[in-house]
Motif scaffolding. Sequence first.
Motif, mmCIF file in Angstrom:
data_model
loop_
_atom_site.group_PDB
_atom_site.id
_atom_site.type_symbol
_atom_site.label_atom_id
_atom_site.label_comp_id
_atom_site.label_asym_id
_atom_site.label_seq_id
_atom_site.Cartn_x
_atom_site.Cartn_y
_atom_site.Cartn_z
ATOM 1 N N ASN A 42 -13.388 -94.119 13.291
ATOM 2 C CA ASN A 42 -14.022 -94.756 14.439
ATOM 3 C C ASN A 42 -13.187 -95.932 14.920
ATOM 4 O OD1 ASN A 42 -15.741 -96.461 16.061
ATOM 5 N ND2 ASN A 42 -17.482 -95.299 15.300
ATOM 6 N N ARG A 46 -11.413 -96.281 18.585
ATOM 7 C CA ARG A 46 -11.613 -97.427 19.476
ATOM 8 C C ARG A 46 -10.290 -98.107 19.789
ATOM 9 N NH1 ARG A 46 -15.428 -99.047 15.795
ATOM 10 N NH2 ARG A 46 -14.598 -101.157 15.741
ATOM 11 N N CYS A 49 -8.439 -96.029 22.330
ATOM 12 C CA CYS A 49 -9.128 -96.120 23.625
ATOM 13 C C CYS A 49 -8.885 -97.478 24.272
ATOM 14 C CB CYS A 49 -10.623 -95.869 23.422
ATOM 15 S SG CYS A 49 -11.610 -96.066 24.920
ATOM 16 N N TYR A 50 -9.008 -98.543 23.493
ATOM 17 C CA TYR A 50 -8.825 -99.889 24.030
ATOM 18 C C TYR A 50 -7.401 -100.117 24.523
ATOM 19 C CZ TYR A 50 -13.290 -101.170 21.779
ATOM 20 O OH TYR A 50 -14.599 -101.256 21.389
ATOM 21 N N ALA A 98 -14.045 -95.077 27.497
ATOM 22 C CA ALA A 98 -14.578 -96.311 26.900
ATOM 23 C C ALA A 98 -16.097 -96.376 27.031
ATOM 24 C CB ALA A 98 -13.940 -97.534 27.554
ATOM 25 N N ILE A 101 -17.440 -94.815 23.969
ATOM 26 C CA ILE A 101 -16.967 -95.281 22.664
ATOM 27 C C ILE A 101 -17.251 -96.758 22.416
ATOM 28 C CG2 ILE A 101 -14.867 -95.687 21.307
ATOM 29 C CD1 ILE A 101 -13.697 -93.185 22.628
ATOM 30 N N ALA A 102 -17.069 -97.566 23.424
ATOM 31 C CA ALA A 102 -17.102 -99.024 23.243
ATOM 32 C C ALA A 102 -18.519 -99.545 23.010
ATOM 33 C CB ALA A 102 -16.500 -99.704 24.470
#
Length: 169
Positions: A42, A46, A49-50, A98, A101-102
Motif C-alpha cells: 500500500n 501511494r 501515485c504521489y 489518487a 488511493i489517497a
Amino acid sequence: MVVAVVGVAGTLGASLLTQRGAERAKRREIELVREHEEVRENLALRRTCYAALNRDSRQYTTALNRHLHVMREQGVQDADREALDAAKAAHRDTYSEAQMIAPDAVLAAATAVNHALTLVYGQVKRLERGAPEAGETMETVSRAQQAIWDLLREMRAAMRVDLGVSAAD
C-alpha cells in the motif's frame, strides 16, 4: 493401571496441546507477515501515485504558464494546444488514480490543485478564443496560474507526511 492410563493420556494430551499451540503461533506469524506485506505494498502504491501526481500537476502548471507566454508573444498554434491538452490529460489520469488511493488529507490538497488548474485552464481557453469573462485578463490569469505553485507545495507536503517522509506541522 489407572495411573498408567492417566499418565499416557496426560503425555498424549500435552503433545496435542503443544502441537495445536505451535500451529496457532505459525498461523499468527503468517498473518503478521501477510499484513506487513499489505502495508508495504500500500505504501509503495501511494508513493508511486504521489510521485506521478506531483510530476503531472507540476507539468500541467508549467504547460499553462508556457501557453500564456505563447499567447502573449506569438499566437497559439495547434502544437501548443496539443501540448497543453496532453499535460491536462496526464494530470487528469493521475488525479483520478489518487482519488482512489489517497487518504482524505492528501486528497483535499490534490483536489485544491485540480480545482485551481481547471479554473486557470478555462480562463486560458477563454482568453485564447477572445471571449474572456469579466475581469479575466492575461495579467489576472497569469497571477492565478502562479498561485497554483503554493497549492502544489501544500499538496506535496501532505503527501510527504502521509508517506512518513516529513513530520506533520
